[in-house]
Write an enzyme that holds these catalytic residues in place. Structure first.
Site, PDB file in Angstrom:
ATOM      1  N   PRO A  86       8.603  56.154  20.831  1.00 47.35           N
ATOM      2  CA  PRO A  86       9.935  56.901  21.034  1.00 47.35           C
ATOM      3  C   PRO A  86      10.628  57.604  20.022  1.00 47.35           C
ATOM      4  O   PRO A  86      11.875  57.062  20.069  1.00 47.35           O
ATOM      5  CB  PRO A  86      10.253  56.310  22.358  1.00 47.35           C
ATOM      6  CG  PRO A  86       9.609  54.955  22.271  1.00 47.35           C
ATOM      7  CD  PRO A  86       8.993  54.722  21.770  1.00 47.35           C
ATOM      8  N   CYS A  87       9.871  57.752  19.122  1.00 47.71           N
ATOM      9  CA  CYS A  87      10.740  58.735  18.104  1.00 47.71           C
ATOM     10  C   CYS A  87      11.794  59.364  18.513  1.00 47.71           C
ATOM     11  O   CYS A  87      12.433  59.737  17.726  1.00 47.71           O
ATOM     12  CB  CYS A  87      10.238  59.402  16.847  1.00 47.71           C
ATOM     13  SG  CYS A  87       9.233  60.674  17.703  1.00 47.71           S
TER      14      CYS A  87
END
Length: 151
Positions: A120-121
């Site tokens: 989850p950047c």
């Protein structure tokens, strides 16, 4: 050999790359360009992404392998520790991995994230709370954070 499957989703197409029983890439693309290989694993991944986008899933359980430099892998592993619905700054990630002056390098590693959404950047924001940089586009980042109710 990497097999690719491309599925429609809210921001164009989602390209999923699988090698054997492992996901090695997942990215947003404007149009399908690779030969299709809709494997059982690709179908599972797409199903989990669909559930996530519908607000029915907050974590992913498919097998994945992060391929990159040691620094990139360290950053990506830290991203996976950010809880659903929360955000961190690039500086916070840098400090957590033991390199507090590496906020810019963390940003570059985020940009090279091979498995968007599951790694989850999108949960990493600027120090001032602003949305900055996202390989999938700021529109997608904003929508994902709204989905997780952290924006």
């Amino acid at each position: 050999m990497v097999e690719y499957a491309v599925y429609p989703f809210a921001w164009g197409f989602l390209e999923i790359g699988c090698e054997g029983d492992t996901v090695i890439s997942m990215k947003r693309t404007e149009q399908p360009g690779k030969e299709q290989a809709r494997t059982t694993l690709a179908e599972l991944v797409y199903g989990q992404v669909t559930e996530y986008l519908q607000g029915r899933r907050s974590a992913f359980t498919f097998p994945l392998e992060l391929r990159g430099t040691e620094f990139q892998k360290k950053v990506w592993q830290e991203l996976c520790r950010i809880p659903y619905g929360e955000t961190r700054t690039y500086g916070e990630i840098a400090a957590t991995i033991g390199n507090p002056k590496a906020a810019r390098a963390v940003g570059m590693a985020n940009n090279k994230n091979p498995i968007i959404i599951a790694v989850p950047c999108h949960r990493v924001i600027g120090a001032n709370g602003k949305l900055v940089g996202y390989a999938g586009g700021l529109d997608m980042k904003r929508d994902l954070l709204r989905l997780e109710k952290s924006l």
